[in-house]
Write a protein that holds these residues in place. Structure first.
Motif, PDB file in Angstrom:
ATOM      1  N   ASN A  73    -102.129   9.486  20.757  1.00  0.00           N
ATOM      2  CA  ASN A  73    -101.499   8.272  21.296  1.00  0.00           C
ATOM      3  C   ASN A  73    -102.301   7.005  21.025  1.00  0.00           C
ATOM      4  O   ASN A  73    -102.347   6.096  21.857  1.00  0.00           O
ATOM      5  CB  ASN A  73    -101.194   8.431  22.787  1.00  0.00           C
ATOM      6  N   PHE A  74    -102.954   6.968  19.860  1.00  0.00           N
ATOM      7  CA  PHE A  74    -103.622   5.749  19.380  1.00  0.00           C
ATOM      8  C   PHE A  74    -104.705   5.248  20.327  1.00  0.00           C
ATOM      9  O   PHE A  74    -104.805   4.063  20.617  1.00  0.00           O
ATOM     10  CB  PHE A  74    -102.586   4.652  19.102  1.00  0.00           C
ATOM     11  N   SER A  75    -105.534   6.156  20.808  1.00  0.00           N
ATOM     12  CA  SER A  75    -106.629   5.757  21.704  1.00  0.00           C
ATOM     13  C   SER A  75    -107.939   6.375  21.223  1.00  0.00           C
ATOM     14  O   SER A  75    -107.964   7.180  20.309  1.00  0.00           O
ATOM     15  CB  SER A  75    -106.320   6.199  23.142  1.00  0.00           C
ATOM     16  N   GLY A  76    -109.008   5.965  21.842  1.00  0.00           N
ATOM     17  CA  GLY A  76    -110.335   6.441  21.455  1.00  0.00           C
ATOM     18  C   GLY A  76    -110.931   5.583  20.360  1.00  0.00           C
ATOM     19  O   GLY A  76    -110.522   4.437  20.147  1.00  0.00           O
ATOM     20  N   THR A  77    -111.902   6.130  19.641  1.00  0.00           N
ATOM     21  CA  THR A  77    -112.540   5.415  18.541  1.00  0.00           C
ATOM     22  C   THR A  77    -111.505   5.080  17.484  1.00  0.00           C
ATOM     23  O   THR A  77    -110.691   5.914  17.107  1.00  0.00           O
ATOM     24  CB  THR A  77    -113.668   6.275  17.929  1.00  0.00           C
ATOM     25  N   ASP A  78    -111.545   3.847  16.983  1.00  0.00           N
ATOM     26  CA  ASP A  78    -110.559   3.315  16.044  1.00  0.00           C
ATOM     27  C   ASP A  78    -111.269   2.898  14.764  1.00  0.00           C
ATOM     28  O   ASP A  78    -112.325   2.272  14.813  1.00  0.00           O
ATOM     29  CB  ASP A  78    -109.884   2.116  16.724  1.00  0.00           C
ATOM     30  N   LYS A  79    -110.696   3.256  13.615  1.00  0.00           N
ATOM     31  CA  LYS A  79    -111.217   2.807  12.324  1.00  0.00           C
ATOM     32  C   LYS A  79    -110.079   2.239  11.498  1.00  0.00           C
ATOM     33  O   LYS A  79    -109.058   2.890  11.295  1.00  0.00           O
ATOM     34  CB  LYS A  79    -111.880   3.970  11.575  1.00  0.00           C
ATOM     35  N   ARG A  80    -110.234   1.009  11.014  1.00  0.00           N
ATOM     36  CA  ARG A  80    -109.255   0.370  10.141  1.00  0.00           C
ATOM     37  C   ARG A  80    -109.444   0.910   8.729  1.00  0.00           C
ATOM     38  O   ARG A  80    -110.544   0.905   8.189  1.00  0.00           O
ATOM     39  CB  ARG A  80    -109.447  -1.142  10.138  1.00  0.00           C
ATOM     40  N   ILE A  81    -108.343   1.369   8.132  1.00  0.00           N
ATOM     41  CA  ILE A  81    -108.334   1.862   6.758  1.00  0.00           C
ATOM     42  C   ILE A  81    -107.752   0.754   5.883  1.00  0.00           C
ATOM     43  O   ILE A  81    -106.567   0.435   5.969  1.00  0.00           O
ATOM     44  CB  ILE A  81    -107.503   3.160   6.631  1.00  0.00           C
ATOM     45  N   THR A  82    -108.577   0.146   5.090  1.00  0.00           N
ATOM     46  CA  THR A  82    -108.181  -0.984   4.266  1.00  0.00           C
ATOM     47  C   THR A  82    -107.090  -0.576   3.274  1.00  0.00           C
ATOM     48  O   THR A  82    -107.202   0.469   2.632  1.00  0.00           O
ATOM     49  CB  THR A  82    -109.400  -1.504   3.475  1.00  0.00           C
ATOM     50  N   PRO A  83    -106.022  -1.373   3.140  1.00  0.00           N
ATOM     51  CA  PRO A  83    -104.995  -1.067   2.143  1.00  0.00           C
ATOM     52  C   PRO A  83    -105.621  -0.886   0.751  1.00  0.00           C
ATOM     53  O   PRO A  83    -106.426  -1.702   0.318  1.00  0.00           O
ATOM     54  CB  PRO A  83    -104.083  -2.285   2.180  1.00  0.00           C
ATOM     55  N   GLY A  84    -105.286   0.231   0.098  1.00  0.00           N
ATOM     56  CA  GLY A  84    -105.853   0.547  -1.205  1.00  0.00           C
ATOM     57  C   GLY A  84    -107.248   1.141  -1.130  1.00  0.00           C
ATOM     58  O   GLY A  84    -107.884   1.383  -2.152  1.00  0.00           O
ATOM     59  N   GLY A  85    -107.735   1.403   0.091  1.00  0.00           N
ATOM     60  CA  GLY A  85    -109.109   1.856   0.272  1.00  0.00           C
ATOM     61  C   GLY A  85    -109.322   3.351   0.090  1.00  0.00           C
ATOM     62  O   GLY A  85    -108.433   4.157   0.324  1.00  0.00           O
ATOM     63  N   TYR A  86    -110.529   3.701  -0.333  1.00  0.00           N
ATOM     64  CA  TYR A  86    -110.977   5.082  -0.482  1.00  0.00           C
ATOM     65  C   TYR A  86    -112.074   5.343   0.547  1.00  0.00           C
ATOM     66  O   TYR A  86    -113.050   4.598   0.604  1.00  0.00           O
ATOM     67  CB  TYR A  86    -111.537   5.309  -1.884  1.00  0.00           C
ATOM     68  N   TYR A  87    -111.921   6.387   1.331  1.00  0.00           N
ATOM     69  CA  TYR A  87    -112.882   6.748   2.372  1.00  0.00           C
ATOM     70  C   TYR A  87    -113.267   8.219   2.172  1.00  0.00           C
ATOM     71  O   TYR A  87    -112.663   9.107   2.760  1.00  0.00           O
ATOM     72  CB  TYR A  87    -112.278   6.504   3.759  1.00  0.00           C
ATOM     73  N   PRO A  88    -114.275   8.488   1.329  1.00  0.00           N
ATOM     74  CA  PRO A  88    -114.611   9.867   0.983  1.00  0.00           C
ATOM     75  C   PRO A  88    -115.297  10.656   2.094  1.00  0.00           C
ATOM     76  O   PRO A  88    -115.344  11.885   2.035  1.00  0.00           O
ATOM     77  CB  PRO A  88    -115.541   9.719  -0.219  1.00  0.00           C
ATOM     78  N   ASN A  89    -115.825   9.975   3.114  1.00  0.00           N
ATOM     79  CA  ASN A  89    -116.529  10.689   4.182  1.00  0.00           C
ATOM     80  C   ASN A  89    -116.356   9.954   5.513  1.00  0.00           C
ATOM     81  O   ASN A  89    -117.049   8.980   5.783  1.00  0.00           O
ATOM     82  CB  ASN A  89    -118.010  10.822   3.843  1.00  0.00           C
ATOM     83  N   LEU A  90    -115.437  10.447   6.337  1.00  0.00           N
ATOM     84  CA  LEU A  90    -115.223   9.813   7.644  1.00  0.00           C
ATOM     85  C   LEU A  90    -116.406   9.989   8.577  1.00  0.00           C
ATOM     86  O   LEU A  90    -116.498   9.308   9.592  1.00  0.00           O
ATOM     87  CB  LEU A  90    -113.946  10.365   8.281  1.00  0.00           C
ATOM     88  N   GLY A  91    -117.331  10.876   8.233  1.00  0.00           N
ATOM     89  CA  GLY A  91    -118.557  11.025   9.011  1.00  0.00           C
ATOM     90  C   GLY A  91    -119.376   9.742   9.019  1.00  0.00           C
ATOM     91  O   GLY A  91    -120.125   9.481   9.955  1.00  0.00           O
TER      92      GLY A  91
END
Length: 130
Positions: A95-113
């Motif tokens: 339900n969209f709560s807790g820690t929040d991370k913005r994912i940039t349009p066109g972005g690559y995030y190889p390690n969410l850690g």
């Protein structure tokens, strides 16, 4: 003889063609968001065009209907156009709560850690204006 190769380079040795894959071989079709089970876009994957999922325990991996995405995502690619102002946000709780991370349009995030979110994403949504 020693030949050093970097990602995307090609060399020949004794008439053999040697090629290394490009570093960002993974891609995500626009305007989707692609989730991966392991870091560096490895393991199971899921491509979603939906603008949100309030509870990722209700979403299953492509080809594996018995295993959901909740707390099992380690890397993400945003297939959105980089000029898009509606960024995706991932959350550590449903339900969209807790820690929040913005994912940039066109972005690559190889390690969410890197953001404290490896295997901790439970919901996501597109946010107007970002």
């Amino acid at each position: 003889m020693f030949i050093a190769l970097t990602a995307g380079t090609v060399a020949t040795a004794a008439g053999l063609l040697i090629s290394a894959p490009a570093a960002n071989a993974a891609s995500c079709p626009s305007p989707n968001v692609c989730f991966y089970e392991h870091t560096s876009y490895a393991g199971l994957s899921k491509t979603l065009g939906n603008p949100y999922a309030a509870d990722l325990s209700t979403v299953t991996w492509d080809g594996f209907n018995l295993m959901n995405l909740n707390d099992k995502i380690s890397s993400i690619i945003s297939g959105q156009n980089p000029a898009d102002t509606n960024a995706v946000h991932v959350y550590s709780n449903i339900n969209f709560s807790g820690t929040d991370k913005r994912i940039t349009p066109g972005g690559y995030y190889p390690n969410l850690g890197d953001f404290g979110l490896n295997d901790k994403v439970s919901s996501f949504r597109r946010v107007s204006g970002g």
